[in-house]
Design an enzyme around this catalytic site. Structure first.
Site, short mmCIF file in Angstrom:
data_model
loop_
_atom_site.label_atom_id
_atom_site.label_comp_id
_atom_site.label_asym_id
_atom_site.label_seq_id
_atom_site.Cartn_x
_atom_site.Cartn_y
_atom_site.Cartn_z
N ASN A 136 -13.34 10.16 -1.39
CA ASN A 136 -13.97 9.13 -2.22
C ASN A 136 -13.78 7.82 -1.50
OD1 ASN A 136 -14.65 10.87 -4.37
ND2 ASN A 136 -12.59 10.70 -5.23
N ASN A 155 -0.33 15.26 -3.58
CA ASN A 155 -0.73 14.23 -4.55
C ASN A 155 0.32 14.10 -5.65
OD1 ASN A 155 -2.14 12.64 -6.48
ND2 ASN A 155 -4.08 13.40 -5.66
N ASP A 156 0.79 12.86 -5.86
CA ASP A 156 1.83 12.64 -6.85
C ASP A 156 1.31 12.82 -8.28
OD1 ASP A 156 3.52 12.00 -4.70
OD2 ASP A 156 2.85 9.91 -4.73
N HIS A 169 -6.93 2.00 1.85
CA HIS A 169 -6.41 2.65 3.07
C HIS A 169 -7.20 3.94 3.27
CE1 HIS A 169 -2.77 3.35 5.80
NE2 HIS A 169 -3.62 4.33 6.04
N SER A 177 -8.94 4.28 -5.39
CA SER A 177 -8.05 3.24 -5.90
C SER A 177 -7.24 2.59 -4.79
CB SER A 177 -7.14 3.80 -6.98
OG SER A 177 -6.43 4.90 -6.50
N HIS A 191 -8.53 7.34 3.44
CA HIS A 191 -7.90 8.63 3.16
C HIS A 191 -8.88 9.55 2.44
CE1 HIS A 191 -7.50 6.69 -0.79
NE2 HIS A 191 -7.30 7.88 -1.29
N CYS A 219 0.84 -1.20 0.00
CA CYS A 219 0.00 0.00 0.00
C CYS A 219 0.87 1.25 0.00
CB CYS A 219 -0.91 0.00 1.23
SG CYS A 219 -1.70 1.59 1.56
N PHE A 225 -27.91 4.44 -10.86
CA PHE A 225 -27.16 4.95 -11.99
C PHE A 225 -27.68 6.33 -12.39
CE2 PHE A 225 -26.24 0.48 -12.19
CZ PHE A 225 -24.94 0.43 -12.66
N GLN A 275 -8.97 13.66 0.30
CA GLN A 275 -8.14 14.52 -0.53
C GLN A 275 -8.49 15.98 -0.27
OE1 GLN A 275 -7.38 13.49 -4.65
NE2 GLN A 275 -8.67 11.68 -4.47
N TYR A 301 -31.22 9.76 -18.73
CA TYR A 301 -32.15 10.85 -18.42
C TYR A 301 -31.51 11.84 -17.46
CZ TYR A 301 -36.04 13.60 -16.85
OH TYR A 301 -36.83 14.68 -16.54
N GLU A 302 -30.79 11.29 -16.49
CA GLU A 302 -30.19 12.14 -15.47
C GLU A 302 -29.12 13.06 -16.05
OE1 GLU A 302 -30.86 8.96 -15.33
OE2 GLU A 302 -31.90 8.50 -13.46
N HIS A 331 -4.28 0.54 7.93
CA HIS A 331 -4.77 0.26 6.59
C HIS A 331 -6.26 -0.13 6.59
CE1 HIS A 331 -4.12 -0.84 2.36
NE2 HIS A 331 -4.79 -1.96 2.57
N CYS A 380 0.45 3.32 3.47
CA CYS A 380 0.84 2.83 4.79
C CYS A 380 2.17 3.45 5.25
CB CYS A 380 0.95 1.29 4.78
SG CYS A 380 -0.64 0.45 5.06
O1 LIG Z 1 -35.07 2.64 -17.02
P1 LIG Z 1 -33.93 1.70 -16.82
O2 LIG Z 1 -33.18 1.36 -18.09
O3 LIG Z 1 -34.31 0.46 -16.04
O4 LIG Z 1 -32.92 2.47 -15.86
C1 LIG Z 1 -31.77 3.14 -16.25
O5 LIG Z 1 -32.05 4.38 -16.91
C2 LIG Z 1 -32.77 5.36 -16.15
C3 LIG Z 1 -32.86 6.63 -16.96
O6 LIG Z 1 -31.59 7.18 -17.28
C4 LIG Z 1 -32.13 5.62 -14.79
O7 LIG Z 1 -33.00 6.40 -14.01
C5 LIG Z 1 -31.80 4.33 -14.05
O8 LIG Z 1 -31.04 4.63 -12.89
C6 LIG Z 1 -30.99 3.40 -14.97
O9 LIG Z 1 -30.70 2.19 -14.32
O1 LIG Z 2 -7.23 11.21 -7.19
P1 LIG Z 2 -7.69 9.79 -7.26
O2 LIG Z 2 -8.18 9.26 -5.95
O3 LIG Z 2 -6.69 8.89 -7.91
O4 LIG Z 2 -8.94 9.83 -8.27
C1 LIG Z 2 -10.28 9.81 -7.91
O5 LIG Z 2 -10.72 11.07 -7.39
C2 LIG Z 2 -10.60 12.19 -8.26
C3 LIG Z 2 -11.21 13.39 -7.58
O6 LIG Z 2 -12.59 13.22 -7.30
C4 LIG Z 2 -11.25 11.93 -9.62
O7 LIG Z 2 -10.89 12.96 -10.51
C5 LIG Z 2 -10.82 10.59 -10.22
O8 LIG Z 2 -11.58 10.34 -11.39
C6 LIG Z 2 -11.03 9.48 -9.18
O9 LIG Z 2 -10.62 8.25 -9.71
#
Ligand SMILES: O=P(O)(O)O[C@H]1O[C@H](CO)[C@@H](O)[C@H](O)[C@H]1O
Ligand SMILES: O=P(O)(O)O[C@H]1O[C@H](CO)[C@@H](O)[C@H](O)[C@H]1O
Lengths: 351, 351
Positions: A156, A77-78, A167, A164, A169, A52, A315, A171, A319-320, A116, A55
């Protein structure tokens, strides 16, 4: 024709912090799911992992050696998204279609503890207080840099949230500009304060405490609730009862109460689906531009993706992305479910 | 201090369609990845699957029987996010914090063809023209319903985009209100047109064709390009050359040219990582409110999540949710890579 029932009928709710709507479909919670299941890490992690890069004592990607740290540990951050280099820029930023401006910034990583396998809900209160103190120091030090006007502290958690390394953490991304979402919030807070001479969240919190139906946890200094306009199934916000703008305004009591509510909320999250609950969380607070910000009211957002179980997430897709955020369970129902979760972590109660 | 180099230095770009910024970190593309890998379906699908609720003749979740359809097939979503019921509503929507309004709507599913395994890039042009005609019919029929003011046509492709059935299909969500993202676009288009008497996208497209560096495909009637302000690594937009507002404005030639560019773009996408390329796509077009919309300019967005390979996607998480969208590769570089992809589908060229 029937009368509107917010617990049953599709409706839109308005988020006054960013001036956007969310589509709520309470009746849709029973939709069967045949789609993607998330894989979750179930094997117990070791307290120390020699591979890790977070660690204590280990070597990082850039060759640097971590110290054998004992509390939290901060490093740059590297693979930072921004650089500290000052850039000479003379282009016409008024171009309608090709508007680009260089951005200066610093990215840091905050390891929560040397262990960890020790996540926030499993930490002792003084360990969490220690993280808060680290955040305070970083907010101050980064904020004092001349060109830094905003300090974004976030976490995250879980591979499903792009994390990724397990451990524990978080940011910090500090930069010259107010990022888009913060700017929206800033504008809403400012126009509310200018009109009412109280912060928007002070009044919102009062209204929420009056009804109580979206409150998950309340202690002397903070409230954790599912906002009326939440978009993620179990989204929450921690709001300070006292109206202050930034983490460095905490009294000692407020630091302790914040550590407690952080622990309690993340325990409830873990208990919900008996899993190390993934989320992105982050603190929204006053800009570090050396101006007074009476309109700002300290708060922390939790955006967790899970919907039905440890492996089925919501998801935010077609639509979202093209239309509007959409949710299948009401904020009130989510708050009720979270409220009912035990305050003892499921791993401990199993023993 | 050095001069700003848009190909190397971190910067922010502005999206005039929705008035938001994106943080671009060109130098960060080489970040190693130790995080979550997506699982991809690699086994070939059958042409007909007896367990698929979209295949011809099969029974759906609600007990309905699909016809033995031969082209595209449309039905109402069995688990719709909105309902058609009219709702009586007398509450005070002016409440600052608890603003909710009932929403009426209809959700439909559009199967692209009877074949369980036939994706857009693998279809014949006349099959795609058939889908376009189905979209036109739905836009017209749904738009004619009195309370429907917006018709969102979209596709979630791939399990990583929440698609729960690999049988190629899209969706249509039609509703009373303009959804948040559409409203933002509408406002930008409107204020640009009011000032310039030309559509924003007409002028943007001219500027893009002049430089050419973000153009992926151009035919007589459409251009597919990576917008200057793209947030997803390989995000694209298809914009019509002629300024018209909606899919029902297509001439026959434009229908044919749109089918062609859809096929060509999705072939390039599949070829990029030799995989059935996941994305959410959708058409933004004029509201169906019976008003004139000279400001509207037909376009289609593609939001694909993949970043480095068929299994490594971009996570829009912590910083992105709390701060601002962020990308690790410039739009120019992505356009160049997409442009270079063959116009022959990798499955065919392998043979
Ligand atoms: O309607 P579906 O295909 O089951 O669902 C999918 O598309 C929708 C519209 O973007 C979303 O709200 C759902 O989260 C997604 O799983
Ligand atoms: O910086 P990390 O942990 O490698 O990366 C993660 O957080 C970042 C900040 O939200 C995002 O931009 C990356 O897509 C995500 O993988």
């Amino acid at each position: 024709m029937k009368n509107f029932d917010i617990n049953e009928d599709p409706h839109r709710r308005f988020n006054p912090l960013i001036n956007e709507w969310v589509l709520v479909s309470p009746h849709r919670a029973k939709r069967p799911w045949q789609g993607q299941n998330e894989t979750i890490a179930t094997e117990a992690l070791p307290e120390y992992d020699s591979t890790c890069y977070l660690c204590p004592g280990n070597v990082r990607a850039n060759g640097a050696n971590n110290p054998t740290y004992e509390n939290s540990f901060v490093f740059e951050n590297d693979f930072a998204a921004m650089k500290q280099d000052e850039i000479i820029f003379e282009e016409d930023i008024k171009h309608t279609f090709f508007k680009a401006i260089p951005e200066q910034g610093i990215s840091k990583v905050v390891c929560f503890s040397p262990k960890h396998d020790l996540t926030l809900p499993e930490m002792e209160i003084d360990g969490i207080e220690n993280i808060i103190k680290t955040w305070q120091k970083e907010y101050t030090d980064l904020g004092n840099i001349k060109y830094i006007n905003h300090v974004q502290i976030f976490e995250n958690k879980g591979s499903v949230m792009g994390c990724s390394n397990p451990h524990p953490h978080g940011q910090i991304w500090a930069q010259s500009s107010l990022p888009t979402q913060v700017e929206k919030t800033h504008n809403s807070l400012k126009s509310y304060f200018d009109k009412n001479n109280r912060t928007l969240l002070e009044d919102y919190l009062k209204a929420e405490l009056r009804t109580g139906e979206r409150v998950v946890i309340e202690n002397d200094h903070y409230v954790a609730l599912v906002p009326f306009w939440a978009i993620w199934p179990y989204e929450t916000m921690i709001i300070s009862k006292r109206a202050f703008g930034k983490i460095t305004d905490f009294t000692d009591e407020e630091t302790n109460a914040f550590a407690k509510i952080l622990k309690q909320l993340t325990i409830k999250y873990d208990n919900l689906f008996s899993t190390s609950f993934p989320y992105s969380s982050g603190i929204h607070q006053a800009p570090t531009d050396n101006l007074e910000h009476p309109e700002w009211h300290f708060h922390m957002h939790f955006y967790p993706p899970l919907l039905r179980s440890a492996t089925v997430k919501k998801f935010m897709v077609g639509y979202e992305m093209l239309g509007e955020a959409q949710r299948d369970i009401t904020a009130e129902k989510s708050a009720e479910i979270l409220r009912q979760q035990s305050d003892i972590h499921y791993k401990l109660s199993k023993k």
